[in-house]
Design a protein around this motif. Structure first.
Motif, mmCIF file in Angstrom:
data_model
loop_
_atom_site.group_PDB
_atom_site.id
_atom_site.type_symbol
_atom_site.label_atom_id
_atom_site.label_comp_id
_atom_site.label_asym_id
_atom_site.label_seq_id
_atom_site.Cartn_x
_atom_site.Cartn_y
_atom_site.Cartn_z
ATOM 1 N N THR A 45 4.209 0.330 -11.015
ATOM 2 C CA THR A 45 2.768 0.090 -10.915
ATOM 3 C C THR A 45 2.105 0.223 -12.283
ATOM 4 O O THR A 45 1.192 -0.541 -12.617
ATOM 5 C CB THR A 45 2.123 1.076 -9.918
ATOM 6 N N GLU A 63 9.817 7.091 -5.233
ATOM 7 C CA GLU A 63 8.413 7.208 -5.629
ATOM 8 C C GLU A 63 8.270 7.102 -7.149
ATOM 9 O O GLU A 63 7.325 6.463 -7.644
ATOM 10 C CB GLU A 63 7.824 8.531 -5.137
ATOM 11 N N ARG A 123 5.131 1.858 -0.528
ATOM 12 C CA ARG A 123 3.708 2.120 -0.773
ATOM 13 C C ARG A 123 3.535 3.437 -1.500
ATOM 14 O O ARG A 123 4.298 4.377 -1.289
ATOM 15 C CB ARG A 123 2.938 2.176 0.555
ATOM 16 N N ALA A 131 -4.188 5.031 -1.611
ATOM 17 C CA ALA A 131 -3.126 4.362 -2.350
ATOM 18 C C ALA A 131 -3.641 3.181 -3.165
ATOM 19 O O ALA A 131 -3.183 2.951 -4.295
ATOM 20 C CB ALA A 131 -2.034 3.911 -1.390
ATOM 21 N N GLY A 132 -4.582 2.426 -2.611
ATOM 22 C CA GLY A 132 -5.108 1.272 -3.331
ATOM 23 C C GLY A 132 -5.826 1.658 -4.604
ATOM 24 O O GLY A 132 -5.612 1.056 -5.667
ATOM 25 N N ASP A 144 8.367 2.501 2.724
ATOM 26 C CA ASP A 144 7.766 1.175 2.913
ATOM 27 C C ASP A 144 7.343 0.530 1.600
ATOM 28 O O ASP A 144 6.731 -0.540 1.604
ATOM 29 C CB ASP A 144 6.547 1.286 3.840
ATOM 30 N N ALA A 160 5.660 6.364 3.799
ATOM 31 C CA ALA A 160 4.913 5.516 2.862
ATOM 32 C C ALA A 160 5.821 5.051 1.733
ATOM 33 O O ALA A 160 5.859 3.857 1.392
ATOM 34 C CB ALA A 160 3.718 6.274 2.302
#
Length: 450
Positions: free
Chosen positions: A94, A87, A350, A32-33, A348, A345
């Protein structure tokens, strides 16, 4: 097709090269990062395509190789599409801007398992998060057995303009053997409903190499399919991997066609579609001569991605949903395959990317060569290597798998220009594999070359 070559190379297990390197080489080191950094680094001029994976079906087709599960409760589907919406917003945030979108593809499973109002809401969420161009192609995979009139209206209102229908085979014996009974009249009715709603671009998916399948049954399926006049066909060889897909153990291996029979079935389907005026596109697609895909093939602008052959020229593919794969200039990312882990995920806040692959300069060179071979049955190695700062002779010297293919007449090499012989095009995956530096022939996750 040359039967001697089918016998020599047809049993080999090889990738379909919808990516390079292929998914078995993805690693959890890319998560994910890394994905967040890659998204933030996208250039301002970038455009994207979107893939949404809906991993649900009402019943399991025993030949299926997709990530899917059987659901009876609509609450699970509703919760999943809400997760997809979150999502989508997370990825858009992002990126930091409304990136242009030229293609949207809903895959499955059965995307039309969603409630009509949920599908409309999901499309609206995508349009808020991204700048979906008015000319964008919006395609949906459909199981004709479960499509309702209400869902057709939802597709129309959402701007869907291409539908891909799973047909596989119209032979009732084959259908019972794969647990997918679907009458011709049922399929014809769905085609009529879609066209009546203005969704005129229709694709059919066919499969050869299924249990009890024969040349005669394949040709009967083609004849019936042509009567419904789809624009495109995708024709796949059944990949029997019961060690990987346990539900395939329900198929009786003793009634699966052998290698030569699969070769004959593929050849018969190809000839019948060619005679009906459909141009063969790469490994497994056929299209009418005026179809955009046939035009792209002639103009050498055809591309290949995780949905197969495409006219999409975007360098960014954003994948949404459990197991969905994305492709960015920096590499590949895949969401967690497990539905629960994926959903947790996103809940949360993420990104759900669980594994991926960062491309090297050598990977990009080989990916370019392999894509041209898969799309054009050939490659100008001199031109491609020049763009990547490499020498074609070094690439050829390292391709040891190419030598027997040249000796057997599968490949012709004229200076730096490689071409697959016309009667050997069914072995295009074998030719592409000669440039695959990651190929592990011990892995049995891939399908047979023929």
């Amino acid at each position: 097709m040359r039967a001697d070559l089918a016998a020599s190379y047809g049993e080999e297990r090889l990738p379909r090269y919808t990516s390079y390197p292929t998914a078995p080489h993805f690693s959890p080191e890319i998560g994910a990062g890394t994905y967040a950094n890659w998204l933030a680094e996208l250039p301002a001029t970038a455009s994207a395509s979107l893939y949404l994976h809906v991993p649900f079906c009402r019943e399991m087709c025993w030949y299926c190789g997709c990530h899917t599960q059987i659901v009876r409760r609509d609450e699970l589907v509703e919760a999943y599409q809400q997760t997809l919406r979150r999502e989508i917003a997370l990825v858009a945030d992002t990126i930091g801007r409304r990136i242009k979108v030229e293609h949207i593809h809903f895959g499955g499973g059965t995307p039309t398992i969603m409630a009509p109002e949920a599908f409309i809401g999901l499309m609206a969420a995508m349009r808020r998060a991204f700048f979906v161009l008015p000319s964008a192609e919006i395609a949906v995979e459909i199981d004709p057995r479960t499509l309702t009139a209400g869902m057709v209206e939802a597709l129309k209102l959402s701007g869907v303009n291409r539908a891909s229908l799973g047909v596989q085979s119209f032979d009732p014996v084959v259908q019972r053997a794969i647990n997918r009974v679907q009458g011709f009249e049922q399929t014809a009715s769905v085609v009529g409903m879609l066209r009546g709603a203005g969704i005129a671009r229709i694709n059919f998916d066919l499969i050869y190499g299924l249990p009890h399948q024969t040349i005669a049954s394949c040709l009967d399926t083609v004849r019936r399919s042509l009567a419904l006049a789809p624009d495109r066909f995708s024709v796949f060889g059944y990949a029997h991997v019961p060690g990987f897909k346990k539900h395939q153990r329900m198929i009786d291996e003793s009634v699966l066609p052998d290698g030569p029979s699969r070769h004959d079935q593929a050849c018969a389907i190809s000839n019948a579609l060619n005679e009906a005026g459909h141009v063969q596109i790469g490994l497994d697609h056929f299209a009418r001569e005026d179809d955009p895909m046939a035009v792209a093939f002639r103009e050498r602008t055809l591309r290949r991605n995780f949905q197969g052959y495409t006219t999409d020229r975007s360098e960014v593919l954003l994948g949404f949903g459990a197991s969905a794969i994305g492709h960015l200039p920096q590499g590949y990312v895949q969401n967690d395959v497990q539905l629960g882990t994926y959903s947790d995920a996103v809940a949360d806040g993420r990104l759900a990317a669980a594994r991926g692959y960062g491309l090297t300069a050598d990977d990009r060179l080989r990916a370019d060569i392999i894509e041209r071979i898969m799309c054009e049955f050939g490659a100008d190695l001199g031109e491609i290597c020049a763009r990547h700062g490499a020498r074609p002779e070094a690439m050829l010297n390292a391709a040891s798998r190419l030598k027997p293919l040249i000796s057997d007449g599968v490949v012709r090499l004229d200076g730096d220009h490689l071409a697959v012989s016309r009667d050997s095009r069914f072995l295009v995956r074998s030719v592409a594999a000669a440039f695959d530096a990651h190929l592990d022939t011990a892995k049995q996750l891939h399908s047979r070359a023929v």
